[in-house]
Design a protein around this motif. Structure first.
Motif, mmCIF file in Angstrom:
data_model
loop_
_atom_site.group_PDB
_atom_site.id
_atom_site.type_symbol
_atom_site.label_atom_id
_atom_site.label_comp_id
_atom_site.label_asym_id
_atom_site.label_seq_id
_atom_site.Cartn_x
_atom_site.Cartn_y
_atom_site.Cartn_z
ATOM 1 N N LYS A 193 7.490 1.227 -6.747
ATOM 2 C CA LYS A 193 6.133 1.766 -6.845
ATOM 3 C C LYS A 193 5.206 0.693 -7.407
ATOM 4 O O LYS A 193 4.076 0.515 -6.950
ATOM 5 C CB LYS A 193 6.122 3.004 -7.751
ATOM 6 C CG LYS A 193 4.775 3.700 -7.762
ATOM 7 C CD LYS A 193 4.707 4.822 -8.790
ATOM 8 C CE LYS A 193 3.272 5.274 -9.013
ATOM 9 N NZ LYS A 193 3.143 6.091 -10.235
ATOM 10 N N ASP A 196 4.367 -1.656 -4.779
ATOM 11 C CA ASP A 196 3.398 -1.086 -3.842
ATOM 12 C C ASP A 196 1.986 -1.119 -4.426
ATOM 13 O O ASP A 196 1.014 -1.438 -3.739
ATOM 14 C CB ASP A 196 3.801 0.351 -3.498
ATOM 15 C CG ASP A 196 2.902 0.918 -2.415
ATOM 16 O OD1 ASP A 196 2.973 0.393 -1.285
ATOM 17 O OD2 ASP A 196 2.113 1.838 -2.705
ATOM 18 N N LYS A 199 0.722 -4.491 -4.096
ATOM 19 C CA LYS A 199 0.261 -4.759 -2.731
ATOM 20 C C LYS A 199 -1.181 -4.282 -2.558
ATOM 21 O O LYS A 199 -2.029 -4.983 -2.010
ATOM 22 C CB LYS A 199 1.155 -4.034 -1.721
ATOM 23 C CG LYS A 199 0.601 -4.060 -0.309
ATOM 24 C CD LYS A 199 1.358 -3.125 0.621
ATOM 25 C CE LYS A 199 0.627 -3.008 1.948
ATOM 26 N NZ LYS A 199 1.375 -2.171 2.912
ATOM 27 N N TYR A 249 10.772 -5.433 -1.942
ATOM 28 C CA TYR A 249 9.742 -4.626 -1.255
ATOM 29 C C TYR A 249 9.335 -5.264 0.070
ATOM 30 O O TYR A 249 9.209 -4.591 1.091
ATOM 31 C CB TYR A 249 8.533 -4.494 -2.171
ATOM 32 C CG TYR A 249 7.399 -3.692 -1.610
ATOM 33 C CD1 TYR A 249 7.375 -2.300 -1.714
ATOM 34 C CD2 TYR A 249 6.314 -4.317 -1.006
ATOM 35 C CE1 TYR A 249 6.316 -1.558 -1.213
ATOM 36 C CE2 TYR A 249 5.249 -3.593 -0.497
ATOM 37 C CZ TYR A 249 5.259 -2.211 -0.617
ATOM 38 O OH TYR A 249 4.215 -1.487 -0.119
#
Lengths: 254, 254
Positions: A193, A196, A199, A249
């Motif tokens: 998470k 993410d 990102k 990831y």
DNA sequence: ATTGACATTGACGTTGCGTAAAGGTGTATA
DNA sequence: TATACACCTTTACGCAACGTCAATGTCAAT
């Protein structure tokens, strides 16, 4: 030595119009006006003009220059030392641009490849610097944080919402990381998470996203001590943990 | 990769307004317009924008940038090499300015003295450079000598008469020197006339005059090979002869 | 007494955008 | 399906830092 407009203009390399304009806006008044209405400048004005040109060279607006040089607390000597620092910074930035040209030439000749983002490397730094010139130290002290945030927002060409979102995102990343690291598993749900969120943050920063750059940046967090220090502040090892999480990831090891 | 205005803007560090403006003035048109009227930029435009920003960084006006980058003969690769040279020049100029700050600081602290002219050293170089950016090579080739003279005149903030006078003066100095050197006596009437013409020339250049600077400059004609080459072109020994004449004229040995 | 380079004060023009205003587009979420 | 909301569009006025006349006065030298 006393100077008329043209003499001072020639001395300093500015036009007579500029000197009259500077008089008009009150940034450089002549020492006296002679009986025919001519502007006469003296030693003090020569020095002040030099200071003004230094600030101008650094991209400070005349309005801000006025505030600075007419302030009773203005200290010419320490201002000069400031100029020195700024000029040195500028030289570093120039070197960056030169390196950029070299890289671009190499890219054209096919010796290396270059991402679109890399193509604009030196220019962005310049913008930060110009922004500093506009809302820099002197102003920061006067108007505090608000102006600086406004300028940061302006620089990044973002909406207020974007800006707040990014700030929140950055905090959220740190918080999530702090929790995730307890699992000791960069593949864990929390760690992913965090990757993410990171990102999303990158996407806001760069306007676009690709996995290679993400993975590369993650590695840099470990290699560059400034970043390492940022992430490791609360908990050493966080930078490495984040890198591993991002590599999982993205599925890429830089 | 395709970009909308905002994405390209973020990538390059310019505002969306800037991109629309560049479209408006025809300096950077999008690759295509999509069905909703959105501007879509492609790879070619990214590279062109990079070129534009290089020129802008160097102080070239958008009008001139347009002429340059839209010219069918435009060669991106060689343009980049030109950028490199200009940037290196700029770095030298920056070093000059930094040296100037250092000198000024030293002067304030009383370690050295500094003439008014010295106080503006780095700035004038900058102006020459900016002028080159404005009326530089590309333009020179197109419009020939006329533009360049006009720009030189503008730079020096001189009237046409002044400019012609200076050019004539420079020639007259050389002619007088050529005659005077035959006497082999720097105290001779002709040699002293040359020194006097040279004084007039300096006064026009600097806007003021003092003997020390004059004597110092004369010495520099001997020490600096660029100047020596200029005066010695027709007849070796001319630079030394002129220096001696000026030292007699001013009564000062530097 | 005239010339010619200096100075003056308006006042309008220019460059390279910033900054609303008024509206259409595209997609995620309630 | 509606409604947010960030994205895009054009039009248009605003701004800094002077450039560039125009009309006029001043001063030193011929």
């Amino acid at each position: 030595m006393e100077y008329t407009v043209q003499k001072l203009g020639k001395l300093a390399g500015v036009s007579t119009r500029t000197l009259r304009y500077y008089d008009e806006i009150g940034i450089l008044k002549p020492a006296r006006i002679n009986s025919s209405g001519y502007r006469i400048y003296g030693q003090e004005e020569v020095n002040k003009l030099q200071q003004i040109l230094f600030y101008r060279e650094l991209g400070v607006s005349l309005e801000n220059i006025k505030e600075i040089v007419t302030a009773p607390s203005f200290d010419g000597a320490s201002a000069l030392k400031g100029h020195r620092d700024k000029l040195l910074e500028r030289r570093e930035q120039l070197d960056l641009l030169i390196a950029n040209v070299d890289k671009t030439i190499a890219a054209i000749e096919g010796r290396i490849t270059m991402s679109d983002r890399e193509k604009f490397e030196g220019f962005k730094q310049k913008m930060i610097e110009e922004n500093e010139a506009k809302y820099g130290n002197e102003i920061r002290e006067k108007y505090g944080q608000e102006q600086v945030e406004k300028s940061n927002k302006a620089f990044k060409n973002m909406s207020k919402e974007d800006y707040d979102k990014m700030t929140n995102l950055a905090n959220e990343i740190l918080e999530t990381l702090a929790e995730a690291i307890k699992t000791k598993d960069p593949a864990s749900e929390l760690a992913q998470k965090a990757a993410d969120l990171h990102k999303q943050w990158i996407t806001m920063c760069w306007g676009d996203y690709n996995k290679e750059a993400h993975a590369g940046l993650a590695q840099m967090y470990v290699d560059d001590e400034r970043f390492t220090a940022y992430y490791d502040e609360k908990q050493p090892g966080t930078a490495v943990f984040l890198r591993d999480a991002i590599h999982i990831y993205t599925g890429i090891k830089a």
